[in-house]
Design an enzyme around this catalytic site. Structure first.
Site, PDB file in Angstrom:
ATOM      1  N   ALA A 162       0.811  -1.215   0.000  1.00 35.51           N
ATOM      2  CA  ALA A 162       0.000   0.000   0.000  1.00 35.51           C
ATOM      3  C   ALA A 162       0.845   1.266   0.000  1.00 35.51           C
ATOM      4  O   ALA A 162       0.610   2.194  -0.778  1.00 35.51           O
ATOM      5  CB  ALA A 162      -0.939  -0.012   1.210  1.00 35.51           C
ATOM      6  N   TYR A 193      -1.507 -14.176   1.628  1.00 34.55           N
ATOM      7  CA  TYR A 193      -0.326 -13.497   2.152  1.00 34.55           C
ATOM      8  C   TYR A 193       0.641 -14.475   2.818  1.00 34.55           C
ATOM      9  O   TYR A 193       0.226 -15.403   3.517  1.00 34.55           O
ATOM     10  CB  TYR A 193      -0.729 -12.437   3.180  1.00 34.55           C
ATOM     11  CG  TYR A 193      -1.480 -11.272   2.584  1.00 34.55           C
ATOM     12  CD1 TYR A 193      -0.800 -10.245   1.937  1.00 34.55           C
ATOM     13  CD2 TYR A 193      -2.873 -11.198   2.671  1.00 34.55           C
ATOM     14  CE1 TYR A 193      -1.487  -9.176   1.389  1.00 34.55           C
ATOM     15  CE2 TYR A 193      -3.561 -10.125   2.124  1.00 34.55           C
ATOM     16  CZ  TYR A 193      -2.867  -9.120   1.487  1.00 34.55           C
ATOM     17  OH  TYR A 193      -3.547  -8.066   0.936  1.00 34.55           O
ATOM     18  N   TYR A 194       1.924 -14.241   2.591  1.00 37.06           N
ATOM     19  CA  TYR A 194       2.999 -14.989   3.243  1.00 37.06           C
ATOM     20  C   TYR A 194       3.972 -13.946   3.786  1.00 37.06           C
ATOM     21  O   TYR A 194       5.023 -13.672   3.206  1.00 37.06           O
ATOM     22  CB  TYR A 194       3.676 -15.930   2.240  1.00 37.06           C
ATOM     23  CG  TYR A 194       2.685 -16.857   1.570  1.00 37.06           C
ATOM     24  CD1 TYR A 194       2.355 -18.077   2.134  1.00 37.06           C
ATOM     25  CD2 TYR A 194       2.048 -16.480   0.382  1.00 37.06           C
ATOM     26  CE1 TYR A 194       1.425 -18.925   1.532  1.00 37.06           C
ATOM     27  CE2 TYR A 194       1.112 -17.306  -0.223  1.00 37.06           C
ATOM     28  CZ  TYR A 194       0.809 -18.527   0.358  1.00 37.06           C
ATOM     29  OH  TYR A 194      -0.117 -19.349  -0.231  1.00 37.06           O
ATOM     30  N   ASN A 204      -6.925   1.523   5.880  1.00 34.99           N
ATOM     31  CA  ASN A 204      -6.482   0.281   5.228  1.00 34.99           C
ATOM     32  C   ASN A 204      -6.635  -0.936   6.135  1.00 34.99           C
ATOM     33  O   ASN A 204      -5.665  -1.648   6.423  1.00 34.99           O
ATOM     34  CB  ASN A 204      -5.031   0.417   4.769  1.00 34.99           C
ATOM     35  CG  ASN A 204      -4.909   0.498   3.257  1.00 34.99           C
ATOM     36  OD1 ASN A 204      -5.707  -0.070   2.528  1.00 34.99           O
ATOM     37  ND2 ASN A 204      -3.899   1.213   2.787  1.00 34.99           N
ATOM     38  N   LYS A 255     -14.090   7.507   1.272  1.00 34.30           N
ATOM     39  CA  LYS A 255     -14.264   6.956  -0.076  1.00 34.30           C
ATOM     40  C   LYS A 255     -15.453   5.994  -0.075  1.00 34.30           C
ATOM     41  O   LYS A 255     -15.561   5.150   0.805  1.00 34.30           O
ATOM     42  CB  LYS A 255     -13.001   6.225  -0.513  1.00 34.30           C
ATOM     43  CG  LYS A 255     -11.749   7.094  -0.561  1.00 34.30           C
ATOM     44  CD  LYS A 255     -10.490   6.257  -0.700  1.00 34.30           C
ATOM     45  CE  LYS A 255     -10.208   5.462   0.570  1.00 34.30           C
ATOM     46  NZ  LYS A 255      -8.982   4.636   0.473  1.00 34.30           N
ATOM     47  N   GLY A 276     -18.273   7.788  -5.145  1.00 40.58           N
ATOM     48  CA  GLY A 276     -17.487   9.008  -5.053  1.00 40.58           C
ATOM     49  C   GLY A 276     -16.775   9.124  -3.726  1.00 40.58           C
ATOM     50  O   GLY A 276     -16.645   8.140  -2.986  1.00 40.58           O
ATOM     51  N   ALA A 320      -6.357   0.679  -6.080  1.00 39.98           N
ATOM     52  CA  ALA A 320      -7.078   1.906  -6.428  1.00 39.98           C
ATOM     53  C   ALA A 320      -7.115   2.892  -5.264  1.00 39.98           C
ATOM     54  O   ALA A 320      -6.978   4.105  -5.459  1.00 39.98           O
ATOM     55  CB  ALA A 320      -8.498   1.577  -6.881  1.00 39.98           C
ATOM     56  N   ASP A 324      -4.904   3.227  -2.932  1.00 38.65           N
ATOM     57  CA  ASP A 324      -3.568   3.817  -2.787  1.00 38.65           C
ATOM     58  C   ASP A 324      -3.355   4.911  -3.828  1.00 38.65           C
ATOM     59  O   ASP A 324      -2.811   5.984  -3.521  1.00 38.65           O
ATOM     60  CB  ASP A 324      -2.493   2.736  -2.951  1.00 38.65           C
ATOM     61  CG  ASP A 324      -2.693   1.569  -2.003  1.00 38.65           C
ATOM     62  OD1 ASP A 324      -3.144   1.795  -0.869  1.00 38.65           O
ATOM     63  OD2 ASP A 324      -2.402   0.429  -2.401  1.00 38.65           O
TER      64      ASP A 324
END
Length: 329
Positions: free
Chosen positions: A43, A111-112, A173, A232, A237, A263, A265
């Protein structure tokens, strides 16, 4: 909130974990793909690359392993114009990795990254000269979930920060898979960081998951006293709430989405670029939407942004022209 002054450091420094990314080259599911493509994603480094692509000085600070993936990451970021002098190579722990698994209902990620080099970041990094010299320091809630030492680093940079220092930009995030205690653990930690930041980005959906706040104005009230909150709302919008400038909503442009990864980020990078350029509230949100659109049109985590000569004319259009359905900049 005052605008960040110009200085000798980077305009935006982004701190966090960057990983190697593997994805099927043909878009098929991982289980049946014959060939995999190798890329770079994270990110914070996504934001740094987009900021550089928009014409500003960007730097990335983080930790990678002393392995080919770490080398690939540092090379890719440098090639995209990002200053990597704040990066550290760890000889003992590996670079994190994640895999994309395309499917009929969307792309899943695996994820690893547990015990990765980045998870060893700690409060000592808070005094790094690259961070202190930034105009804007961009952070995300992902880092707080990586390890106790990473959480302590964000606490030092945001909650207990020393003045004077850079403007603090914080993207919630929320990554549920990273929080061992689930939303019960994530919610208070991310709320404290957001309230202490200068600029906060959050998705309406993640705010509802974390805090039960579904309406953008309720999110604004919850995150006070943060002076600038950007909510967001996917394809609808984004709304900016500023204690100085009031409330501004700009609809997203309608386009064909290839993949949504990255997107948010790109949006943050566009908005921060507009802030650096002292754009008005509408133009800042529009630049965020335009950068996000570049990410939505590709399966890559790091999109290639159109030149500013193509983007900037859209910032001054009237509202009707901005809202006209069109897949072009």
């Amino acid at each position: 909130m005052t605008r960040p002054p110009a200085g000798t450091g980077a305009d935006v420094v982004c701190l966090g974990e960057t990983m190697a990314v593997i994805a099927p080259a043909d878009g098929r599911p991982l289980a049946t793909a014959a060939h995999l493509a190798l890329g770079v994603g994270g990110a914070e480094s996504n934001v740094a690359c987009a900021v550089a692509g928009l014409g500003h000085r960007a730097a990335w600070a983080g930790r990678v392993g002393q392995d080919p993936f770490g080398t690939r990451i540092l090379t890719e970021l440098a090639d995209r114009g990002v200053d990597i002098s704040g990066a550290t190579v760890d000889p003992e722990r590996p670079t994190g990795l994640y895999a994309k698994d395309p499917g009929p209902t969307g792309t899943r990620t695996h994820y690893y990254r547990r015990h990765s080099a980045a998870s060893r970041m700690g409060p000592g990094l808070a005094s790094h000269p690259v961070l202190r010299a930034a105009r804007i320091l961009h952070l995300t809630g992902i880092t707080a979930a990586l390890s106790d030492s990473c959480a302590a680093l964000l606490d030092a940079l945001v909650v207990r920060r020393a003045a004077p220092g850079p403007l603090i930009s914080f993207d919630i995030n929320h990554r549920p898979a990273l929080w061992r205690g689930g939303p019960r653990q994530a919610a208070p930690t991310l709320l404290a960081l957001a309230r202490a930041a200068d600029v906060v980005f959050t998705g309406r959906d993640e705010a509802q998951t974390l805090w039960g706040t579904a309406r953008p104005e309720d999110i604004r009230d919850l995150l006070a006293p943060a002076p600038l909150v950007v909510v967001k709302d996917a394809e609808h919008g984004a709304t900016a709430y500023s204690t100085r400038e009031g409330t501004t909503f700009v609809p997203a442009r309608r386009l064909r989405v290839v993949e949504p990864v990255g997107a948010g980020d790109a949006f943050a990078a566009g908005y921060l670029a507009g802030l650096l350029e002292e754009r008005d509230p509408v133009a800042r949100l529009r630049l965020g939407h335009l950068a996000a659109a570049a990410a939505l049109r590709t399966a890559a985590d790091l999109p290639t942004l159109p030149p500013r000569t193509a983007l900037d004319p859209w910032l001054t259009l009237d509202d009707a022209a901005w809202s006209t359905p069109d897949d072009q900049y």
